[in-house]
Write a protein that holds these residues in place. Structure first.
Motif, PDB file in Angstrom:
ATOM      1  N   ALA A   1      43.559  39.302   2.000  1.00 47.60           N
ATOM      2  CA  ALA A   1      42.551  38.993   0.983  1.00 47.60           C
ATOM      3  C   ALA A   1      43.209  39.183  -0.387  1.00 47.60           C
ATOM      4  N   TRP A   2      43.667  38.086  -0.974  1.00 48.83           N
ATOM      5  CA  TRP A   2      44.317  38.129  -2.284  1.00 48.83           C
ATOM      6  C   TRP A   2      43.256  37.974  -3.369  1.00 48.83           C
ATOM      7  N   PRO A   3      43.164  38.901  -4.313  1.00 45.07           N
ATOM      8  CA  PRO A   3      42.191  38.737  -5.394  1.00 45.07           C
ATOM      9  C   PRO A   3      42.455  37.430  -6.152  1.00 45.07           C
ATOM     10  N   GLY A   4      41.384  36.719  -6.484  1.00 41.49           N
ATOM     11  CA  GLY A   4      41.509  35.471  -7.235  1.00 41.49           C
ATOM     12  C   GLY A   4      41.858  35.720  -8.687  1.00 41.49           C
ATOM     13  N   PRO A   5      42.279  34.686  -9.403  1.00 37.57           N
ATOM     14  CA  PRO A   5      42.663  34.834 -10.808  1.00 37.57           C
ATOM     15  C   PRO A   5      41.514  35.365 -11.666  1.00 37.57           C
ATOM     16  N   GLU A   6      41.861  36.269 -12.555  1.00 32.78           N
ATOM     17  CA  GLU A   6      40.925  36.839 -13.529  1.00 32.78           C
ATOM     18  C   GLU A   6      41.571  36.752 -14.906  1.00 32.78           C
ATOM     19  N   THR A   7      40.799  37.037 -15.920  1.00 29.99           N
ATOM     20  CA  THR A   7      41.359  37.092 -17.269  1.00 29.99           C
ATOM     21  C   THR A   7      42.388  38.219 -17.298  1.00 29.99           C
ATOM     22  N   PRO A   8      43.646  37.919 -17.644  1.00 29.91           N
ATOM     23  CA  PRO A   8      44.675  38.964 -17.658  1.00 29.91           C
ATOM     24  C   PRO A   8      44.302  40.091 -18.613  1.00 29.91           C
ATOM     25  N   GLY A   9      44.635  41.303 -18.214  1.00 28.89           N
ATOM     26  CA  GLY A   9      44.386  42.464 -19.064  1.00 28.89           C
ATOM     27  C   GLY A   9      44.028  43.678 -18.245  1.00 28.89           C
TER      28      GLY A   9
ATOM     29  N   PHE B   1      50.351  53.017 -12.478  1.00 30.93           N
ATOM     30  CA  PHE B   1      50.098  51.620 -12.828  1.00 30.93           C
ATOM     31  C   PHE B   1      49.497  50.917 -11.610  1.00 30.93           C
ATOM     32  N   ASN B   2      48.368  50.252 -11.776  1.00 32.42           N
ATOM     33  CA  ASN B   2      47.772  49.397 -10.750  1.00 32.42           C
ATOM     34  C   ASN B   2      48.000  47.964 -11.184  1.00 32.42           C
ATOM     35  N   LEU B   3      48.518  47.145 -10.280  1.00 31.12           N
ATOM     36  CA  LEU B   3      48.926  45.776 -10.600  1.00 31.12           C
ATOM     37  C   LEU B   3      48.287  44.832  -9.597  1.00 31.12           C
ATOM     38  N   SER B   4      47.332  44.049 -10.056  1.00 26.46           N
ATOM     39  CA  SER B   4      46.596  43.179  -9.155  1.00 26.46           C
ATOM     40  C   SER B   4      47.160  41.767  -9.161  1.00 26.46           C
ATOM     41  N   PRO B   5      47.200  41.138  -7.982  1.00 24.46           N
ATOM     42  CA  PRO B   5      47.582  39.720  -7.929  1.00 24.46           C
ATOM     43  C   PRO B   5      46.639  38.829  -8.744  1.00 24.46           C
ATOM     44  N   SER B   6      45.506  39.365  -9.182  1.00 28.99           N
ATOM     45  CA  SER B   6      44.557  38.610 -10.011  1.00 28.99           C
ATOM     46  C   SER B   6      45.086  38.376 -11.421  1.00 28.99           C
ATOM     47  N   GLY B   7      46.119  39.134 -11.816  1.00 30.55           N
ATOM     48  CA  GLY B   7      46.630  39.078 -13.177  1.00 30.55           C
ATOM     49  C   GLY B   7      46.172  40.262 -14.018  1.00 30.55           C
TER      50      GLY B   7
ATOM     51  N   THR C   1      52.871  44.018 -18.389  1.00 26.43           N
ATOM     52  CA  THR C   1      52.616  42.602 -18.643  1.00 26.43           C
ATOM     53  C   THR C   1      51.713  42.109 -17.525  1.00 26.43           C
ATOM     54  N   PRO C   2      50.839  41.141 -17.788  1.00 27.35           N
ATOM     55  CA  PRO C   2      49.982  40.643 -16.711  1.00 27.35           C
ATOM     56  C   PRO C   2      50.839  40.192 -15.531  1.00 27.35           C
ATOM     57  N   PRO C   3      50.527  40.698 -14.330  1.00 26.23           N
ATOM     58  CA  PRO C   3      51.320  40.329 -13.156  1.00 26.23           C
ATOM     59  C   PRO C   3      51.314  38.821 -12.909  1.00 26.23           C
ATOM     60  N   LEU C   4      52.483  38.288 -12.564  1.00 27.32           N
ATOM     61  CA  LEU C   4      52.632  36.876 -12.227  1.00 27.32           C
ATOM     62  C   LEU C   4      52.823  36.753 -10.731  1.00 27.32           C
ATOM     63  N   LEU C   5      52.182  35.764 -10.137  1.00 26.07           N
ATOM     64  CA  LEU C   5      52.183  35.588  -8.698  1.00 26.07           C
ATOM     65  C   LEU C   5      52.848  34.275  -8.330  1.00 26.07           C
ATOM     66  N   ASP C   6      53.649  34.304  -7.275  1.00 23.23           N
ATOM     67  CA  ASP C   6      54.188  33.069  -6.705  1.00 23.23           C
ATOM     68  C   ASP C   6      54.372  33.289  -5.213  1.00 23.23           C
TER      69      ASP C   6
ATOM     70  N   ALA D   1      41.958  46.517 -16.399  1.00 20.97           N
ATOM     71  CA  ALA D   1      40.726  46.562 -15.609  1.00 20.97           C
ATOM     72  C   ALA D   1      40.793  47.773 -14.676  1.00 20.97           C
ATOM     73  N   ASP D   2      39.642  48.321 -14.327  1.00 23.44           N
ATOM     74  CA  ASP D   2      39.570  49.485 -13.446  1.00 23.44           C
ATOM     75  C   ASP D   2      39.294  49.071 -12.003  1.00 23.44           C
ATOM     76  N   ASP D   3      39.501  50.009 -11.103  1.00 27.73           N
ATOM     77  CA  ASP D   3      39.188  49.869  -9.675  1.00 27.73           C
ATOM     78  C   ASP D   3      39.978  48.768  -8.974  1.00 27.73           C
ATOM     79  N   LEU D   4      41.135  48.427  -9.470  1.00 27.02           N
ATOM     80  CA  LEU D   4      41.951  47.381  -8.842  1.00 27.02           C
ATOM     81  C   LEU D   4      42.418  47.792  -7.451  1.00 27.02           C
ATOM     82  N   TRP D   5      42.597  49.087  -7.225  1.00 25.72           N
ATOM     83  CA  TRP D   5      43.084  49.616  -5.952  1.00 25.72           C
ATOM     84  C   TRP D   5      42.067  49.438  -4.820  1.00 25.72           C
ATOM     85  N   ARG D   6      40.857  49.032  -5.124  1.00 27.69           N
ATOM     86  CA  ARG D   6      39.841  48.839  -4.082  1.00 27.69           C
ATOM     87  C   ARG D   6      40.083  47.575  -3.261  1.00 27.69           C
ATOM     88  N   HIS D   7      41.050  46.754  -3.696  1.00 26.70           N
ATOM     89  CA  HIS D   7      41.415  45.521  -2.999  1.00 26.70           C
ATOM     90  C   HIS D   7      42.941  45.429  -2.986  1.00 26.70           C
ATOM     91  N   THR D   8      43.488  44.349  -2.493  1.00 29.55           N
ATOM     92  CA  THR D   8      44.945  44.203  -2.460  1.00 29.55           C
ATOM     93  C   THR D   8      45.502  44.459  -3.862  1.00 29.55           C
TER      94      THR D   8
END
Length: 169
Positions: free
Chosen positions: A45-53, A77-83, A105-110, A55-62
């Motif tokens: 379950a990859w978090p979908g794109p969000e406005t980069p910046g 540091f919590n780094l979400s695939p959402s950006g 920096t906002p995480p980049l996904l590929d 955010a809290d509770d990122l660890w509750r998902h991938t």
């Protein structure tokens, strides 16, 4: 550049991810990280794109994580695939939590059919000495596996001081 492998906690259920590695390179007061998850990535379950910046509770998902030890505690540091990303300062394990001044920096996904990679740069706190790396992987069925460089306790605990095992390059 250095590459290290994360392993799932023994209590974690089977994961669709077969290997999880992290490439690390230091650039002065910054740290470049590239997390690479390989396996059946379509079952994560990859978090979908969000406005980069921030955010809290990122660890509750991938989510991918870095813990940087200093003489005065550590920065998480919590780094979400959402950006999105977050950084928190702690005085001791799970004690004195507050937003940290250090940013990512906002995480980049590929990726490809069998891998997903996420990269970012972190501002290192003054006096950074050791590093812990970890990841929370959520499956599309809602199960979680917990990956880290080391698992010093019987339950997943990324804040455990013995999980910060890498000397910073």
């Amino acid at each position: 550049m250095r590459t290290v492998a994360l392993t799932p906690h023994p209590a974690s259920p089977p994961s669709p991810i077969e290997t999880l590695t992290v490439m690390i390179q230091r650039d002065g007061l910054a740290l470049w990280l590239r997390f690479v998850a390989e396996g059946f990535v379509n079952e994560v379950a990859w978090p979908g794109p969000e406005t980069p910046g921030r955010a809290d509770d990122l660890w509750r998902h991938t989510c991918f994580e870095a813990f940087v030890q200093t003489d005065e505690g550590y920065v998480e540091f919590n780094l979400s695939p959402s950006g999105q990303w977050a950084s928190y300062r702690f005085d001791a394990p799970r004690t004195g939590m507050r937003n940290a001044n250090e940013v990512a920096t906002p995480p980049l996904l590929d990726g490809a059919f069998d891998l997903v990679a996420m990269e970012t740069r972190l501002e290192l706190p003054i006096g950074a000495t050791r590093l812990g790396l970890s990841a929370v992987i959520e499956t599309v069925d809602g199960f979680f596996s917990y990956w880290a460089l080391a698992h010093p306790s019987d339950k997943p605990d990324f804040h455990h001081p013995d999980s910060f095992i890498l000397e910073l390059p």
